[in-house]
Scaffold this active site. Structure first.
Site, mmCIF file in Angstrom:
data_model
loop_
_atom_site.group_PDB
_atom_site.id
_atom_site.type_symbol
_atom_site.label_atom_id
_atom_site.label_comp_id
_atom_site.label_asym_id
_atom_site.label_seq_id
_atom_site.Cartn_x
_atom_site.Cartn_y
_atom_site.Cartn_z
ATOM 1 N NE ARG A 1 13.618 8.934 9.189
ATOM 2 C CZ ARG A 1 12.712 8.647 10.122
ATOM 3 N NH1 ARG A 1 11.421 8.838 9.875
ATOM 4 N NH2 ARG A 1 13.076 8.169 11.297
ATOM 5 C CG ASP B 1 4.551 1.568 15.511
ATOM 6 O OD1 ASP B 1 5.753 1.861 15.334
ATOM 7 O OD2 ASP B 1 3.675 1.717 14.632
ATOM 8 N NE ARG C 1 -4.338 11.195 5.203
ATOM 9 C CZ ARG C 1 -3.481 11.410 6.201
ATOM 10 N NH1 ARG C 1 -2.996 12.623 6.417
ATOM 11 N NH2 ARG C 1 -3.111 10.422 6.971
ATOM 12 C CE1 TYR D 1 9.676 -0.533 13.996
ATOM 13 C CE2 TYR D 1 7.301 -0.559 13.668
ATOM 14 C CZ TYR D 1 8.466 0.108 14.004
ATOM 15 O OH TYR D 1 8.401 1.426 14.374
ATOM 16 C CD GLU E 1 16.628 7.900 10.706
ATOM 17 O OE1 GLU E 1 16.007 8.411 11.632
ATOM 18 O OE2 GLU E 1 16.109 7.121 9.869
ATOM 19 N NE ARG F 1 -2.253 0.132 3.672
ATOM 20 C CZ ARG F 1 -2.764 1.325 3.916
ATOM 21 N NH1 ARG F 1 -3.818 1.747 3.253
ATOM 22 N NH2 ARG F 1 -2.263 2.108 4.837
ATOM 23 N NE ARG G 1 14.841 -3.750 6.113
ATOM 24 C CZ ARG G 1 14.176 -2.606 6.095
ATOM 25 N NH1 ARG G 1 14.739 -1.520 5.628
ATOM 26 N NH2 ARG G 1 12.928 -2.559 6.503
HETATM 27 C C1 LIG Z 1 14.631 3.235 14.237
HETATM 28 C C2 LIG Z 1 13.341 2.966 14.970
HETATM 29 C C3 LIG Z 1 12.357 3.948 15.026
HETATM 30 C C4 LIG Z 1 11.163 3.693 15.702
HETATM 31 N N1 LIG Z 1 10.190 4.669 15.717
HETATM 32 C C5 LIG Z 1 9.029 4.427 16.356
HETATM 33 C C6 LIG Z 1 7.987 5.424 16.359
HETATM 34 O O1 LIG Z 1 8.112 6.500 15.784
HETATM 35 N N2 LIG Z 1 6.825 5.125 17.003
HETATM 36 C C7 LIG Z 1 6.628 3.927 17.649
HETATM 37 O O2 LIG Z 1 5.555 3.716 18.228
HETATM 38 N N3 LIG Z 1 7.617 2.994 17.683
HETATM 39 C C8 LIG Z 1 8.793 3.203 17.053
HETATM 40 N N4 LIG Z 1 9.783 2.241 17.072
HETATM 41 C C9 LIG Z 1 9.559 1.001 17.844
HETATM 42 C C10 LIG Z 1 10.043 1.103 19.323
HETATM 43 O O3 LIG Z 1 11.426 1.379 19.345
HETATM 44 C C11 LIG Z 1 9.747 -0.216 20.039
HETATM 45 O O4 LIG Z 1 8.361 -0.431 20.055
HETATM 46 C C12 LIG Z 1 10.241 -0.268 21.501
HETATM 47 O O5 LIG Z 1 11.501 0.270 21.667
HETATM 48 C C13 LIG Z 1 10.270 -1.722 21.942
HETATM 49 O O6 LIG Z 1 10.610 -1.829 23.301
HETATM 50 P P1 LIG Z 1 11.284 -3.170 23.807
HETATM 51 O O7 LIG Z 1 11.396 -3.048 25.294
HETATM 52 O O8 LIG Z 1 10.577 -4.346 23.266
HETATM 53 O O9 LIG Z 1 12.728 -3.217 23.109
HETATM 54 P P2 LIG Z 1 14.015 -2.315 23.252
HETATM 55 O O10 LIG Z 1 13.675 -0.873 23.273
HETATM 56 O O11 LIG Z 1 14.975 -2.772 22.227
HETATM 57 O O12 LIG Z 1 14.593 -2.704 24.696
HETATM 58 C C14 LIG Z 1 15.245 -3.915 24.950
HETATM 59 C C15 LIG Z 1 16.389 -3.663 25.929
HETATM 60 O O13 LIG Z 1 16.963 -4.908 26.309
HETATM 61 C C16 LIG Z 1 18.361 -4.774 26.390
HETATM 62 N N5 LIG Z 1 18.939 -6.116 26.238
HETATM 63 C C17 LIG Z 1 18.820 -6.931 25.147
HETATM 64 N N6 LIG Z 1 19.455 -8.083 25.364
HETATM 65 C C18 LIG Z 1 19.978 -8.014 26.615
HETATM 66 C C19 LIG Z 1 20.754 -8.923 27.399
HETATM 67 N N7 LIG Z 1 21.132 -10.101 26.939
HETATM 68 N N8 LIG Z 1 21.119 -8.544 28.654
HETATM 69 C C20 LIG Z 1 20.763 -7.318 29.132
HETATM 70 N N9 LIG Z 1 20.022 -6.434 28.424
HETATM 71 C C21 LIG Z 1 19.640 -6.778 27.186
HETATM 72 C C22 LIG Z 1 18.691 -3.816 25.261
HETATM 73 O O14 LIG Z 1 19.934 -3.192 25.472
HETATM 74 C C23 LIG Z 1 17.526 -2.842 25.326
HETATM 75 O O15 LIG Z 1 17.798 -1.757 26.176
HETATM 76 C C24 LIG Z 1 10.961 2.453 16.359
HETATM 77 C C25 LIG Z 1 11.963 1.473 16.311
HETATM 78 C C26 LIG Z 1 13.131 1.711 15.600
HETATM 79 C C27 LIG Z 1 14.151 0.610 15.532
#
Ligand SMILES: Cc1cc2nc3c(=O)[nH]c(=O)nc-3n(C[C@H](O)[C@H](O)[C@H](O)COP(=O)(O)OP(=O)(O)OC[C@H]3O[C@@H](n4cnc5c(N)ncnc54)[C@H](O)[C@@H]3O)c2cc1C
Length: 368
Positions: free
Chosen positions: A280, A350, A176, A348, A300, A172, A249
């Site tokens: 960006r 959000d 708009r 992935y 970026e 998609r 990626r």
């Molecule tokens: C470039 C990018 C842009 C994004 N933009 C948006 C946005 O605009 N809006 C939106 O809603 N979402 C966005 N997201 C998604 C968002 O980042 C995630 O939804 C969120 O961060 C997920 O949280 P999490 O706790 O699952 O993972 P993470 O934030 O990755 O946290 C996991 C943590 O675990 C730690 N860890 C991993 N393995 C170990 C280990 N073995 N021992 C100790 N610590 C460990 C890591 O260091 C990290 O701090 C984006 C993601 C990316 C990659």
């Protein structure tokens, strides 16, 4: 003998934080192990020149989930940031997502009927089943939008020509027919005032922490510290990559501090020509309506992922999905371990979806 903590939480990101918040509210004790030097996972903001810089990529909170929106708004104040990115094609500026402002700038037309007719005419350049991404994109939005706003950006992201990419990558391309530059269709959006660190701090309040600590470097010893472990890291690393590595990626960020107040007038500008090497430029102060005398911008660059790089976006193709499934089977057989978050689920996600997923785990954990 009771162990020291009720929960050892591996990962100080959003998933771990939402779980920790609910656990401490129930009088449970939590130890957080975090590989990095700070909490927040990918939400972490680094303060530079008084500006919260989104260190691991621009993060805009948007959701239509009332429960999630109420939860975060009860913890911290959100601002009214609305994502209205711009596209720069060789210096020509276009509004995103594709809407009447874009069509007016591109073709000088004024009405939705004129825009629809123009796109319909250009779609005709491809007939039959689209054979590659180029044909698919032209089929969806016509030749002009494809050439100026889709082609170069997509080729930079994938490191390949659009004619060499499969059609299914783009299902998609939202178009708009209103003069509305708001990128998201969700009911709510915004950013915590001052950045995300305040939200993270509240989520983990009452926990103990060990930073620069990788759970996988001493699993048995860390497991012994708590009754249960919540693991939010990657599954392949948990099992020492025994079936092979999951692929991602990646992105590369390059910051610059500029001695001017307002560099680009908007938080996000996409560079949609192929020649500019980055995809960006983020100007962080606009996420927070900052008035600081200087500004911080981040370019970026798409990057090939290799071992040791930050795992940003999972590659959910067949090969990686079936590899992930093997690891998931091992994880399901674990006693006393809970799993969740974007890394452990190899998805992935959000932020609002991560919070909703943590809510589901919380319900399962305490409704038994
Ligand atoms: C470039 C990018 C842009 C994004 N933009 C948006 C946005 O605009 N809006 C939106 O809603 N979402 C966005 N997201 C998604 C968002 O980042 C995630 O939804 C969120 O961060 C997920 O949280 P999490 O706790 O699952 O993972 P993470 O934030 O990755 O946290 C996991 C943590 O675990 C730690 N860890 C991993 N393995 C170990 C280990 N073995 N021992 C100790 N610590 C460990 C890591 O260091 C990290 O701090 C984006 C993601 C990316 C990659």
């Amino acid at each position: 003998m009771k162990k020291k903590y009720d929960y050892v939480i591996v990962g100080g990101g959003l998933f771990g934080g939402v779980f920790a918040w609910h656990a401490t509210r129930r009088g449970k004790t939590c130890l957080v192990l975090e590989k990095r030097g700070q909490l927040g996972g990918n939400l972490y903001c680094e303060e530079i020149e008084g500006i919260p810089v989104h260190r691991f990529g621009a993060h805009i909170f948007h959701t239509s989930d009332q429960k999630v929106w109420d939860f975060v708004n009860n913890l911290v104040e959100f601002n009214r940031f609305t994502n209205s990115p711009m596209a720069n094609y060789h210096g020509e500026m276009y509004n995103m997502p594709f809407n009447m402002n874009t069509f007016n700038r591109l073709w000088g037309i004024r009405t939705p009927a004129e825009a629809e007719a123009m796109i319909e005419k250009q779609r005709g350049a491809v007939d039959g089943e689209p054979a590659n991404l180029e044909e698919q994109a032209i089929r969806l939005v016509g030749t002009d939008l494809y050439q100026k706003l889709v082609k170069g950006y997509t080729e930079k992201q994938w490191g390949r020509d659009c004619r060499d990419l499969p059609a299914f990558i783009i299902r998609r391309l939202p178009v708009r027919f209103t003069y509305d530059n708001n990128y998201f269709n969700d009911k709510y959006q915004g950013i915590p005032v001052g950045g995300y660190n305040g939200l993270i701090k509240v989520l983990f309040e009452g926990c103990d922490f060990r930073f620069e600590t990788d759970f996988n470097e001493n699993r048995e010893a860390y497991r012994a510290l708590g009754d249960k472990v919540l693991y939010t890291g990657t599954l392949d690393s948990l099992y020492d990559y025994r079936f092979g590595r999951l692929e991602y990626r990646s992105l590369r960020f390059e910051d610059e501090v500029l001695d001017e107040e307002n560099y680009q007038g908007v938080a996000v500008v996409n560079y949609t020509d192929r020649e500019t090497p980055f995809t960006r430029i983020i100007e962080h102060k606009h996420f927070d309506f900052g008035k600081q005398p200087k500004t911080v911008i981040t370019r970026e660059y798409p990057a090939e992922w290799k071992e040791g790089d930050e795992p940003y976006y999972p590659v959910n193709d067949e090969k990686n999905q079936s590899l992930y499934q093997k690891y998931q089977e091992l994880a399901e057989a674990e006693e006393g371990m809970l799993f969740g978050g974007r890394l452990a689920e190899y998805r992935y996600y959000d932020m609002d979806k991560v919070i909703a997923s943590a809510f589901r785990l919380v319900e399962k954990e305490w409704q038994k």
